[in-house]
Design an enzyme around this catalytic site. Structure first.
Site, PDB file in Angstrom:
ATOM      1  N   ASN A 154       0.704  -1.555   0.875  1.00  0.00           N
ATOM      2  CA  ASN A 154      -0.157   0.149   0.372  1.00  0.00           C
ATOM      3  C   ASN A 154       1.633   1.264  -0.312  1.00  0.00           C
ATOM      4  OD1 ASN A 154       0.397  -0.506   2.850  1.00  0.00           O
ATOM      5  ND2 ASN A 154      -1.600   0.290   3.572  1.00  0.00           N
ATOM      6  N   GLU A 251       4.967  -4.020  12.593  1.00  0.00           N
ATOM      7  CA  GLU A 251       4.297  -3.396  11.937  1.00  0.00           C
ATOM      8  C   GLU A 251       3.660  -3.578  11.536  1.00  0.00           C
ATOM      9  OE1 GLU A 251       4.427   0.069  13.644  1.00  0.00           O
ATOM     10  OE2 GLU A 251       5.942   0.127  14.112  1.00  0.00           O
ATOM     11  N   CYS A 285      -2.726   1.523   7.058  1.00  0.00           N
ATOM     12  CA  CYS A 285      -2.366   0.395   8.557  1.00  0.00           C
ATOM     13  C   CYS A 285      -3.469   2.102   9.039  1.00  0.00           C
ATOM     14  CB  CYS A 285      -1.056   0.846   8.531  1.00  0.00           C
ATOM     15  SG  CYS A 285      -0.774   1.612   7.953  1.00  0.00           S
ATOM     16  N   GLU A 461       9.109   3.213  13.509  1.00  0.00           N
ATOM     17  CA  GLU A 461      10.211   3.308  12.124  1.00  0.00           C
ATOM     18  C   GLU A 461      10.270   5.160  12.166  1.00  0.00           C
ATOM     19  OE1 GLU A 461      10.034   0.893   9.638  1.00  0.00           O
ATOM     20  OE2 GLU A 461       7.718  -0.322   9.550  1.00  0.00           O
TER      21      GLU A 461
HETATM   22  P1  NDP Z   1       0.371  -8.650   3.995  1.00  0.00           P
HETATM   23  O1  NDP Z   1       1.128  -9.665   5.626  1.00  0.00           O
HETATM   24  O2  NDP Z   1      -0.287  -9.936   3.615  1.00  0.00           O
HETATM   25  O3  NDP Z   1       1.954  -9.107   3.207  1.00  0.00           O
HETATM   26  C1  NDP Z   1       3.135  -7.809   4.115  1.00  0.00           C
HETATM   27  C2  NDP Z   1       4.463  -8.870   2.955  1.00  0.00           C
HETATM   28  O4  NDP Z   1       4.874  -9.901   3.780  1.00  0.00           O
HETATM   29  C3  NDP Z   1       4.342  -8.761   1.729  1.00  0.00           C
HETATM   30  O5  NDP Z   1       5.342  -8.851   0.957  1.00  0.00           O
HETATM   31  C4  NDP Z   1       4.174 -10.635   1.373  1.00  0.00           C
HETATM   32  O6  NDP Z   1       4.548 -11.414   0.670  1.00  0.00           O
HETATM   33  C5  NDP Z   1       4.932 -10.927   2.816  1.00  0.00           C
HETATM   34  N1  NDP Z   1       4.238 -12.588   3.625  1.00  0.00           N
HETATM   35  C6  NDP Z   1       3.640 -12.740   3.377  1.00  0.00           C
HETATM   36  N2  NDP Z   1       3.617 -14.656   4.365  1.00  0.00           N
HETATM   37  C7  NDP Z   1       5.089 -14.226   5.007  1.00  0.00           C
HETATM   38  C8  NDP Z   1       4.699 -15.064   5.708  1.00  0.00           C
HETATM   39  N3  NDP Z   1       4.773 -16.134   5.714  1.00  0.00           N
HETATM   40  N4  NDP Z   1       6.632 -14.764   6.123  1.00  0.00           N
HETATM   41  C9  NDP Z   1       7.544 -13.659   5.506  1.00  0.00           C
HETATM   42  N5  NDP Z   1       6.608 -13.025   4.726  1.00  0.00           N
HETATM   43  C10 NDP Z   1       5.530 -13.354   4.287  1.00  0.00           C
HETATM   44  O7  NDP Z   1       0.225  -7.965   3.887  1.00  0.00           O
HETATM   45  P2  NDP Z   1      -0.271  -7.089   2.909  1.00  0.00           P
HETATM   46  O8  NDP Z   1       0.861  -7.205   1.789  1.00  0.00           O
HETATM   47  O9  NDP Z   1      -1.829  -7.235   2.415  1.00  0.00           O
HETATM   48  O10 NDP Z   1      -0.589  -5.444   3.291  1.00  0.00           O
HETATM   49  C11 NDP Z   1      -1.368  -4.869   4.528  1.00  0.00           C
HETATM   50  C12 NDP Z   1      -1.170  -4.775   5.632  1.00  0.00           C
HETATM   51  O11 NDP Z   1      -0.014  -4.337   6.029  1.00  0.00           O
HETATM   52  C13 NDP Z   1      -2.260  -4.413   7.277  1.00  0.00           C
HETATM   53  O12 NDP Z   1      -2.671  -5.358   7.624  1.00  0.00           O
HETATM   54  C14 NDP Z   1      -2.753  -2.773   7.267  1.00  0.00           C
HETATM   55  O13 NDP Z   1      -2.865  -2.468   7.802  1.00  0.00           O
HETATM   56  C15 NDP Z   1      -0.965  -3.212   7.368  1.00  0.00           C
HETATM   57  N6  NDP Z   1       0.255  -2.332   7.273  1.00  0.00           N
HETATM   58  C16 NDP Z   1       0.615  -1.876   8.256  1.00  0.00           C
HETATM   59  C17 NDP Z   1       1.612  -0.129   7.737  1.00  0.00           C
HETATM   60  C18 NDP Z   1       2.141  -0.242   9.284  1.00  0.00           C
HETATM   61  O14 NDP Z   1       3.117   0.479   9.420  1.00  0.00           O
HETATM   62  N7  NDP Z   1       2.030  -0.353  10.983  1.00  0.00           N
HETATM   63  C19 NDP Z   1       1.669  -0.137   6.703  1.00  0.00           C
HETATM   64  C20 NDP Z   1       1.046  -0.111   5.444  1.00  0.00           C
HETATM   65  C21 NDP Z   1       0.463  -1.496   5.365  1.00  0.00           C
HETATM   66  P3  NDP Z   1       3.154 -11.928  -0.835  1.00  0.00           P
HETATM   67  O15 NDP Z   1       3.181 -10.424  -0.767  1.00  0.00           O
HETATM   68  O16 NDP Z   1       4.348 -12.560  -2.006  1.00  0.00           O
HETATM   69  O17 NDP Z   1       2.574 -12.352  -0.083  1.00  0.00           O
END
Ligand code: NDP
Length: 492
Positions: A154, A251, A285, A461
């Protein structure tokens, strides 16, 4: 099928295909007939190669004086600035948010590069006193080694910039695993770092599924830290997989409230609610997914919110008239649709939106639920779409209790003109961030950013706090007395 580019992995300073020889495609979420490219389906062997390259380059990179590392980041900032418009357009096509927001995403990366470049002339430790004569005490910051940066889609350039620039200025080398939904933005950012002068092996990019690439990285014995942003459940899995011996920065999601008090400037509050709830199609988020309204103004403010929400225009983020772009993919669209049914079944009142429009993208109508209460799933769970729920509060204490009645704690906001209300909110809202008379979104990179409770693991962060995560702060004692001096014993 239109011809589209094939993107590579970046390992040890070379753009190469995955050991798997497999690729996957990604389409424009605003037009799923448009294929954006093919991307490497990385695997465990790619991760091992990337970690080895990062390990080998670490010994040299750690010796580069931090201000020199900073010069590279400044050049990256200049390149980002030159390419800002092009990158913003690529990002809008890749993940959907409107151009004003994707320009801001690139701007955030520029700001972060500049901030962290300056950090190269700080990286402060502390000097302090000693309880013994002729003894000097201080702390110094040392790099960790090879770190893994795992990012969501995002903020596909801003969040990688937060993590990578902080890691690099501290002298670490990086394996970067971006979201599978935004590999182009990740590739463009790494190209810029390469062009800015980051030496080979210092930054490595491995695309591919989180369950394979992410898991291998997290479990890898040579990784000293994992900086992750994403879903709470993924964060929980990472904690399980990492084992001991690594720093883990998480995060994660949230369920952010805006409180509207009876003395608030309602027009200002309305702007904040609409921007907070529907910016990035609610996929932030920090999205305002709950609005808690004082009973005296509840009916009036609800009407204002519903009226404005109905006027929002859905469409491609490239169209300047669009207010709300698409969701990121079909899974997200299905998830949001599911929550509409859950909300209705729970007894909430669907006042507008709630449907998938007939467009060739993963759009969803901006949606308002009223009559919501804290026991409902739509009040408690992160929907991550253009849906917000409005709830009545009896008074300030009730509003704060409702705001805190969720497992998350990233961002919060209160609209009020009463100084006591403001100070009570700052003191009692259980969130990493509180805005007064502004929406839940709008971080600035020179301040810490992070959630508490289930939203984060405690490492914040950007700001100055990112440095704490990406360094070991070593304690140093220099005794120049020429004799054995024992702390706590030889103190007379
Ligand atoms: P995901 O948790 O689905 O994915 C985040 C990253 O983790 C991707 O690169 C994903 O790869 C990777 N990933 C997935 N499974 C694993 C695993 N088992 N081990 C290690 N890495 C893994 O989140 P989204 O990308 O869908 O993002 C949305 C979420 O992020 C929401 O919950 C949002 O609130 C949160 N968010 C939090 C922020 C903050 O600063 N607190 C800021 C922005 C978003 P792949 O894409 O290949 O699945």
């Amino acid at each position: 099928m239109p011809k589209s580019a094939t993107y590579k992995l970046y390992i040890d300073g070379r753009w190469i295909p995955s050991e798997s020889r497999e690729t996957y495609s990604r389409v424009n979420p605003a037009n799923y007939n448009e294929i954006l490219g093919r991307f490497q389906q990385g695997n465990a062997k790619d991760v091992d190669k990337a970690v080895d390259a990062a390990e080998e380059s670490f010994e040299k990179w750690r010796e580069v004086p931090p201000p020199k590392r900073g010069e590279i980041l400044l050049r990256a900032a200049q390149l980002l600035r030159q390419q800002k418009e092009e990158l913003a357009r690529i990002m809008t096509k890749e993940m959907g948010k409107v151009l004003t927001e994707t320009r801001a995403d690139v701007q955030e990366a520029i700001d972060t590069c500049e901030l962290m470049a300056g950090e190269g002339r700080r990286l402060f430790g502390r000097t302090t006193t000693s309880e013994l004569r002729d003894k000097f005490a201080m702390t110094v910051r040392l790099p960790l080694g090879v770190v893994a940066c795992i990012t969501p889609w995002n903020f596909p350039i801003a969040i990688p910039a937060w993590k990578l620039t902080a890691a690099l200025i501290c002298g670490n080398t990086v394996v970067f695993k971006p979201s599978s939904d935004t590999p182009i933005c990740a590739t463009k950012f790494v190209e810029i770092l390469e062009k800015a002068g980051v030496p080979k092996g210092v930054v490595n990019l491995v695309t591919g599924p989180g369950s394979i690439v992410g898991t291998r990285l997290v479990k890898h014995k040579k990784i000293r830290a994992v900086s992750f942003t994403g879903h709470r459940d993924t964060g929980a899995q990472i904690l399980k997989d990492a084992g001991v011996g690594k720093k883990i920065g998480l995060e994660m999601g949230s369920k952010n409230p805006i409180i509207i008090m009876d003395d608030a400037d309602l027009k200002l509050g309305l702007d904040g609610v609409i921007w907070g709830a529907f910016g990035t199609c609610g996929q932030r988020c920090t999205a305002a997914s709950r609005v808690i309204i004082h009973k005296k103004v509840r009916q009036k403010f609800e009407r204002m919110v519903i009226e404005r929400t109905k006027k929002l225009k859905l469409g491609s983020g490239l169209n300047p008239k669009t207010d709300v772009g698409p969701l990121v993919n079909k899974t997200a669209q299905d998830k949001v649709t599911g929550y509409i049914e859950i909300g209705k079944d729970e007894g909430a009142k669907l006042c507008c939106g709630g449907k998938v429009p007939k467009l060739k993208g993963w759009f969803f109508e901006p949606t308002i639920f009223t009559n919501t209460s804290s026991d409902m799933r739509i009040f408690q769970e992160e929907i991550f779409g253009p849906v917000t729920s409005l709830t009545e509060a009896k008074n300030l204490d009730d509003a704060i209790d409702l705001a805190n009645a969720v497992e998350y704690g990233l961002s919060s906001s209160i609209y009020t003109n009463n100084i006591r209300n403001m100070m009570q909110a700052i003191k009692y809202l259980e969130y990493g961030i509180t805005y007064i008379n502004s929406s839940t979104i709008g971080a600035e990179v020179h301040l810490p950013f992070g959630g508490i409770k289930s939203s984060g693991s405690g490492w914040q962060e950007v700001g100055w706090t990112a440095i704490n995560f990406f360094t070991d702060e070593k304690t140093v004692f220099i005794d120049y007395s020429g004799k054995l001096q024992r702390a706590q014993i030889d103190i007379e």
